[in-house]
Write an enzyme that holds these catalytic residues in place. Structure first.
Site, PDB file in Angstrom:
ATOM      1  N   ARG A   1      -3.401 -25.621  14.796  1.00 18.90           N
ATOM      2  CA  ARG A   1      -3.854 -24.544  15.702  1.00 18.90           C
ATOM      3  C   ARG A   1      -4.920 -25.123  16.631  1.00 18.90           C
ATOM      4  O   ARG A   1      -6.049 -25.383  16.213  1.00 18.90           O
ATOM      5  CB  ARG A   1      -4.369 -23.365  14.887  1.00 18.90           C
ATOM      6  CG  ARG A   1      -3.277 -22.781  13.988  1.00 18.90           C
ATOM      7  CD  ARG A   1      -3.771 -21.565  13.218  1.00 18.90           C
ATOM      8  NE  ARG A   1      -4.023 -20.447  14.104  1.00 18.90           N
ATOM      9  CZ  ARG A   1      -5.175 -19.800  14.175  1.00 18.90           C
ATOM     10  NH1 ARG A   1      -6.192 -20.149  13.417  1.00 18.90           N
ATOM     11  NH2 ARG A   1      -5.332 -18.774  14.993  1.00 18.90           N
TER      12      ARG A   1
ATOM     13  N   ASP B   1       1.682  -6.705  -4.693  1.00 21.94           N
ATOM     14  CA  ASP B   1       0.835  -6.751  -3.500  1.00 21.94           C
ATOM     15  C   ASP B   1       1.405  -7.916  -2.681  1.00 21.94           C
ATOM     16  O   ASP B   1       1.713  -8.969  -3.247  1.00 21.94           O
ATOM     17  CB  ASP B   1      -0.620  -7.048  -3.903  1.00 21.94           C
ATOM     18  CG  ASP B   1      -1.579  -6.974  -2.724  1.00 21.94           C
ATOM     19  OD1 ASP B   1      -2.440  -6.080  -2.742  1.00 21.94           O
ATOM     20  OD2 ASP B   1      -1.474  -7.820  -1.815  1.00 21.94           O
ATOM     21  N   SER B   2       1.524  -7.749  -1.392  1.00 21.06           N
ATOM     22  CA  SER B   2       2.225  -8.791  -0.623  1.00 21.06           C
ATOM     23  C   SER B   2       1.466 -10.109  -0.559  1.00 21.06           C
ATOM     24  O   SER B   2       2.026 -11.121  -0.127  1.00 21.06           O
ATOM     25  CB  SER B   2       2.581  -8.300   0.779  1.00 21.06           C
ATOM     26  OG  SER B   2       1.466  -8.321   1.624  1.00 21.06           O
TER      27      SER B   2
ATOM     28  N   GLN C   1      -4.627 -21.247  19.172  1.00 23.86           N
ATOM     29  CA  GLN C   1      -5.420 -20.266  18.422  1.00 23.86           C
ATOM     30  C   GLN C   1      -5.468 -18.931  19.160  1.00 23.86           C
ATOM     31  O   GLN C   1      -5.874 -17.923  18.576  1.00 23.86           O
ATOM     32  CB  GLN C   1      -6.846 -20.790  18.205  1.00 23.86           C
ATOM     33  CG  GLN C   1      -6.884 -21.986  17.266  1.00 23.86           C
ATOM     34  CD  GLN C   1      -8.267 -22.578  17.094  1.00 23.86           C
ATOM     35  OE1 GLN C   1      -9.276 -21.925  17.333  1.00 23.86           O
ATOM     36  NE2 GLN C   1      -8.316 -23.821  16.670  1.00 23.86           N
TER      37      GLN C   1
ATOM     38  N   THR D   1       2.575 -10.237  14.429  1.00 18.29           N
ATOM     39  CA  THR D   1       1.344 -10.667  13.763  1.00 18.29           C
ATOM     40  C   THR D   1       0.590  -9.421  13.324  1.00 18.29           C
ATOM     41  O   THR D   1       0.573  -8.426  14.059  1.00 18.29           O
ATOM     42  CB  THR D   1       0.469 -11.456  14.765  1.00 18.29           C
ATOM     43  OG1 THR D   1       1.157 -12.656  15.105  1.00 18.29           O
ATOM     44  CG2 THR D   1      -0.879 -11.833  14.197  1.00 18.29           C
TER      45      THR D   1
ATOM     46  N   ASP E   1      -0.036  -7.263   4.520  1.00 17.93           N
ATOM     47  CA  ASP E   1      -0.796  -8.521   4.623  1.00 17.93           C
ATOM     48  C   ASP E   1       0.073  -9.730   4.965  1.00 17.93           C
ATOM     49  O   ASP E   1      -0.324 -10.574   5.762  1.00 17.93           O
ATOM     50  CB  ASP E   1      -1.561  -8.783   3.324  1.00 17.93           C
ATOM     51  CG  ASP E   1      -2.705  -7.788   3.135  1.00 17.93           C
ATOM     52  OD1 ASP E   1      -3.033  -7.075   4.107  1.00 17.93           O
ATOM     53  OD2 ASP E   1      -3.264  -7.730   2.026  1.00 17.93           O
TER      54      ASP E   1
ATOM     55  N   THR F   1       0.809  -1.221   0.000  1.00 19.72           N
ATOM     56  CA  THR F   1       0.000   0.000   0.000  1.00 19.72           C
ATOM     57  C   THR F   1       0.841   1.269   0.000  1.00 19.72           C
ATOM     58  O   THR F   1       0.473   2.258  -0.644  1.00 19.72           O
ATOM     59  CB  THR F   1      -0.920   0.011   1.257  1.00 19.72           C
ATOM     60  OG1 THR F   1      -1.774  -1.121   1.178  1.00 19.72           O
ATOM     61  CG2 THR F   1      -1.767   1.258   1.324  1.00 19.72           C
TER      62      THR F   1
HETATM   63  N1  ASP Z   1      -2.718  -5.607   0.179  1.00 17.22           N
HETATM   64  C1  ASP Z   1      -1.618  -4.790   0.630  1.00 17.22           C
HETATM   65  C2  ASP Z   1      -0.367  -5.639   0.653  1.00 17.22           C
HETATM   66  O1  ASP Z   1      -0.202  -6.418   1.554  1.00 17.22           O
HETATM   67  C3  ASP Z   1      -1.913  -4.241   1.961  1.00 17.22           C
HETATM   68  C4  ASP Z   1      -0.828  -3.389   2.543  1.00 17.22           C
HETATM   69  O2  ASP Z   1       0.184  -3.081   1.971  1.00 17.22           O
HETATM   70  O3  ASP Z   1      -1.006  -2.984   3.675  1.00 17.22           O
HETATM   71  O4  ASP Z   1       0.431  -5.556  -0.229  1.00 17.22           O
END
Ligand code: ASP
Length: 350
Positions: free
Chosen positions: A254, A65-66, A286, A174, A98, A21
């Protein structure tokens, strides 16, 4: 320790932009956010020019995008850092939130005896937006990656996530919030630094590597693992399909509370059969906080008996990537199980 105590020196940081993002813009056709190139990111950060730290950049082409992060890209990150290790004082990785905790955990295992800071960061709002959290996250990460003690050693020589004023151990982190600026937390380990008006480092909790030894890169990860969550009503046939997959070498299970599972004979038998075939089954909770204590209740005693190993207070991200790392390095399941019980780089409390 505050900023003034960090040795004033002209440090050099490599900034690796993978995507996320922080560097995204809105596609006018679809209205969805998509990754833009690094020049766009820098154009939105005039403060960049005022940083005292010397910065070189490396960009993934195209940025991702991750959600599309992969084992190959983790190996690419390790290679980039290893190849330029002696030329920089620290490394900052811009990454989507993510899967950032998976990447941070994976890198912590893949770079043995790391002696320099590797700080992952990103943002919840793109850097081009007025209320962005990206500028502070990026600028502070660069400062943390270039913070050195008077003795010439990095203050934080480990893989970390910096987000919203908190520096966290990477393999303890996390993602806890999809909307708020405080996207990450480390529920089972103290924050390594609070970045307020001053940096308040918690030196006692920061790893102390052997600075005289080189960093050893590991590139291979074995993806033949599965994360399997228990729930009331879990069905035998479905679990059987998963646990009997012939490629499977590792299971992160978990469980409930402090490591408990339904006391169903078929579940115990399936898990026992899997461990007999050489599959490593790791029991994690969990709950986000707390530790697995197998044998505390009858409902977990049977798991111990089935050959399952405790994941202690490990995150799911850390358990999965540790298994991938160990499975790629060792063919023998006993060594893998033995090492799952050890803290390799601060990922479990033992
Ligand atoms: N979907 C985006 C990613 O993980 C969300 C982010 O960057 O916060 O690349």
């Amino acid at each position: 320790m505050n900023n003034d105590n960090a040795k004033a020196r002209h440090n050099k940081v490599l900034l690796i932009y993978t995507g996320g993002t922080i560097g995204m813009g809105r596609n006018p056709q679809t209205d969805a956010l998509e990754p833009l190139n690094f020049e766009h990111l820098i154009a939105n950060l005039p403060e960049f020019a005022y940083l005292k730290t010397e910065i070189d950049t490396y960009q993934f082409t195209p940025p991702i995008d991750s959600s599309d992060m992969s084992l190959r890209r983790w190996a690419q990150l390790v290679r980039i850092i290893h190849d330029s290790y002696d030329s920089y004082d620290g490394f900052v990785i811009l990454h989507g939130t993510d899967t950032m905790a998976y990447t941070a955990s994976a890198l912590s295992f893949m770079m043995e005896n790391l002696t320099k800071p590797v700080i992952l960061t990103g943002s919840q709002l793109p850097i081009g937006q007025l209320r962005t959290d990206g500028k502070e996250n990026l600028v502070t990460s660069i400062e943390l990656a270039s913070a050195y003690n008077d003795d010439g050693h990095a203050i934080v020589p480990e893989v970390c996530i910096y987000f919203s004023g908190r520096l966290l151990r990477g393999n303890r982190s996390t993602k806890e919030n999809a909307d708020g600026f405080n996207a990450f937390n480390s529920f089972n380990y103290p924050h390594l630094c609070e970045a307020g008006v001053e940096f308040n480092f918690r030196h006692h909790y920061i790893l102390k590597p052997d600075f005289s030894k080189p960093m050893i890169p590991h590139y291979a990860m074995d993806p033949n693992v599965v994360v399997f969550s228990l729930f009331p009503g879990v069905q035998e046939n479905i679990v059987r399909h998963v646990l009997e997959a012939p490629e499977l070498r590792g299971i992160v299970m978990r469980s409930f509370g402090s490591g408990n599972a339904p006391q169903k004979p078929w579940l115990r038998q399936l898990l026992k059969d899997a461990t007999k075939r050489g599959v490593t089954v790791v029991n994690i909770s969990q709950c986000v906080a707390g530790c697995v204590k197998m044998g505390r209740y009858e409902a977990s005693y049977q798991l111990k008996d089935a050959g399952i190993v405790s994941g202690y207070d490990c995150t799911v991200e850390s358990a999965v990537t540790k298994l991938m790392y160990l499975q790629a390095r060792y063919s023998d399941c006993h060594t893998i199980r033995y090492l799952m019980n050890k803290s390799l780089c601060g990922e479990i409390t033992k």
